[in-house]
Design a protein around this motif. Sequence first.
Motif, PDB file in Angstrom:
ATOM      1  N   VAL A 143       0.847  -1.188   0.000  1.00  0.00           N
ATOM      2  CA  VAL A 143       0.000   0.000   0.000  1.00  0.00           C
ATOM      3  C   VAL A 143       0.885   1.242   0.000  1.00  0.00           C
ATOM      4  O   VAL A 143       2.085   1.177   0.265  1.00  0.00           O
ATOM      5  CB  VAL A 143      -0.925   0.013   1.235  1.00  0.00           C
ATOM      6  CG1 VAL A 143      -1.875  -1.179   1.218  1.00  0.00           C
ATOM      7  CG2 VAL A 143      -0.111   0.022   2.529  1.00  0.00           C
ATOM      8  N   SER A 144       0.278   2.383  -0.267  1.00  0.00           N
ATOM      9  CA  SER A 144       1.023   3.637  -0.278  1.00  0.00           C
ATOM     10  C   SER A 144       1.308   4.118   1.139  1.00  0.00           C
ATOM     11  O   SER A 144       0.755   3.603   2.120  1.00  0.00           O
ATOM     12  CB  SER A 144       0.223   4.712  -1.019  1.00  0.00           C
ATOM     13  OG  SER A 144      -0.781   5.258  -0.167  1.00  0.00           O
ATOM     14  N   ASP A 145       2.136   5.145   1.246  1.00  0.00           N
ATOM     15  CA  ASP A 145       2.445   5.775   2.528  1.00  0.00           C
ATOM     16  C   ASP A 145       1.743   7.124   2.683  1.00  0.00           C
ATOM     17  O   ASP A 145       2.059   7.886   3.603  1.00  0.00           O
ATOM     18  CB  ASP A 145       3.956   5.979   2.662  1.00  0.00           C
ATOM     19  CG  ASP A 145       4.708   4.660   2.757  1.00  0.00           C
ATOM     20  OD1 ASP A 145       4.190   3.725   3.395  1.00  0.00           O
ATOM     21  OD2 ASP A 145       5.804   4.561   2.175  1.00  0.00           O
ATOM     22  N   ALA A 148      -2.171  11.937   4.413  1.00  0.00           N
ATOM     23  CA  ALA A 148      -3.102  13.059   4.492  1.00  0.00           C
ATOM     24  C   ALA A 148      -4.296  12.784   3.583  1.00  0.00           C
ATOM     25  O   ALA A 148      -4.119  12.445   2.405  1.00  0.00           O
ATOM     26  CB  ALA A 148      -2.411  14.351   4.072  1.00  0.00           C
ATOM     27  N   ILE A 149      -5.491  12.931   4.127  1.00  0.00           N
ATOM     28  CA  ILE A 149      -6.680  12.659   3.324  1.00  0.00           C
ATOM     29  C   ILE A 149      -6.752  13.594   2.125  1.00  0.00           C
ATOM     30  O   ILE A 149      -7.203  13.196   1.046  1.00  0.00           O
ATOM     31  CB  ILE A 149      -7.942  12.754   4.200  1.00  0.00           C
ATOM     32  CG1 ILE A 149      -7.961  11.579   5.182  1.00  0.00           C
ATOM     33  CG2 ILE A 149      -9.208  12.750   3.339  1.00  0.00           C
ATOM     34  CD1 ILE A 149      -9.127  11.576   6.142  1.00  0.00           C
ATOM     35  N   GLY A 150      -6.261  14.807   2.287  1.00  0.00           N
ATOM     36  CA  GLY A 150      -6.261  15.749   1.174  1.00  0.00           C
ATOM     37  C   GLY A 150      -5.379  15.338   0.012  1.00  0.00           C
ATOM     38  O   GLY A 150      -5.481  15.910  -1.076  1.00  0.00           O
ATOM     39  N   GLN A 151      -4.524  14.344   0.228  1.00  0.00           N
ATOM     40  CA  GLN A 151      -3.666  13.823  -0.839  1.00  0.00           C
ATOM     41  C   GLN A 151      -4.075  12.408  -1.266  1.00  0.00           C
ATOM     42  O   GLN A 151      -3.373  11.771  -2.045  1.00  0.00           O
ATOM     43  CB  GLN A 151      -2.215  13.798  -0.365  1.00  0.00           C
ATOM     44  CG  GLN A 151      -1.668  15.164  -0.008  1.00  0.00           C
ATOM     45  CD  GLN A 151      -0.286  15.100   0.620  1.00  0.00           C
ATOM     46  OE1 GLN A 151       0.223  14.026   0.928  1.00  0.00           O
ATOM     47  NE2 GLN A 151       0.322  16.248   0.835  1.00  0.00           N
ATOM     48  N   ALA A 221      -0.376  -6.617   2.154  1.00  0.00           N
ATOM     49  CA  ALA A 221       0.248  -5.482   1.482  1.00  0.00           C
ATOM     50  C   ALA A 221       0.562  -4.348   2.459  1.00  0.00           C
ATOM     51  O   ALA A 221       1.042  -3.286   2.039  1.00  0.00           O
ATOM     52  CB  ALA A 221      -0.650  -4.963   0.368  1.00  0.00           C
ATOM     53  N   GLY A 222       0.286  -4.565   3.744  1.00  0.00           N
ATOM     54  CA  GLY A 222       0.605  -3.568   4.751  1.00  0.00           C
ATOM     55  C   GLY A 222      -0.534  -2.643   5.102  1.00  0.00           C
ATOM     56  O   GLY A 222      -0.345  -1.664   5.830  1.00  0.00           O
ATOM     57  N   THR A 242      -7.922   0.389   4.017  1.00  0.00           N
ATOM     58  CA  THR A 242      -7.099   1.599   3.888  1.00  0.00           C
ATOM     59  C   THR A 242      -5.623   1.228   3.938  1.00  0.00           C
ATOM     60  O   THR A 242      -5.266   0.129   4.361  1.00  0.00           O
ATOM     61  CB  THR A 242      -7.362   2.584   5.043  1.00  0.00           C
ATOM     62  OG1 THR A 242      -6.992   1.950   6.281  1.00  0.00           O
ATOM     63  CG2 THR A 242      -8.816   3.004   5.105  1.00  0.00           C
ATOM     64  N   ASN A 243      -4.779   2.181   3.552  1.00  0.00           N
ATOM     65  CA  ASN A 243      -3.378   2.012   3.892  1.00  0.00           C
ATOM     66  C   ASN A 243      -3.247   2.205   5.404  1.00  0.00           C
ATOM     67  O   ASN A 243      -4.183   2.652   6.079  1.00  0.00           O
ATOM     68  CB  ASN A 243      -2.488   2.958   3.089  1.00  0.00           C
ATOM     69  CG  ASN A 243      -2.671   4.431   3.445  1.00  0.00           C
ATOM     70  OD1 ASN A 243      -3.418   4.783   4.352  1.00  0.00           O
ATOM     71  ND2 ASN A 243      -1.993   5.293   2.717  1.00  0.00           N
TER      72      ASN A 243
END
Length: 264
Positions: A143-145, A148-151, A221-222, A242-243
């Motif tokens: 998963v991504s790192d 921030a929800i805005g991103q 996937a983390g 979620t991540n």
Amino acid sequence: MSESMQSLLGAVADVARVAGDVALRHYRSALRVEWKGDGSPVTIADRAAEAAAREWIIAHFPGDALLGEEMGARPGGGTRRWFIDPIDGTRSYVRGVPLWASIIAVAEGETVLAGAIACPAAGEIVAAARGEGCWWNGTRCRVSDVGAIGQAAILTTETRFVHHPDRTARWSSLADEAELARTWGDGFGYLALATGRAEAMIDDRVNAWDVAAAQVVVEEAGGVFTDWLGRASAFGGDAIATNAALADSVRARLGIPTSGAAHA
């Protein structure tokens, strides 16, 4: 991890490919659509893909139980059970949209051991097993790192939560805050999350065959997978994945218990 878990990782991927290949042969052909009692569509492709998956599983794991979306349950001799969703996203499938999936999972009781999500029209497959990691087209994925929800890119299958209308406003508020909100839903949404291309995938109503594979895929996937009560379960009738970085903040905005969610 045991050799049997490694074998299950290969097995779920093989079965998902078998079902996906059958479905792909019917894709973008003139299909007659029937409507089931719950209002969802079904075609000959759904049934043929599930039949192929069941045949493979019975040949290789004859003592295991089965539960498929189209053909129901087959009892087994132990506590292990396979879940089959031959075409997840049939509405997309019959419209020629490539974001449908063939989904396979195997569980011991309510512990999902391995799962695979194959999206053959998109040329992608993701598979995972406990302790063996998550693999996207043969390459380890995570998963991504994004923290921030805005991103963040957040996904759902349906934006109208008709079964729980109180959740719709929370989803809409979260979608407004996010960088990107899309309905790249069904199995493809969980695949996108597990491969770092989205940060949250939210479903208001699911069956076990829809998301059992997604749970192990996302966790290996983390990421974090729970139901709307905050439980790390694929059997709660709904799902939020979620991540890890956004696990608590996304759930808080949806009104879901977050204590320990990042480690669920």
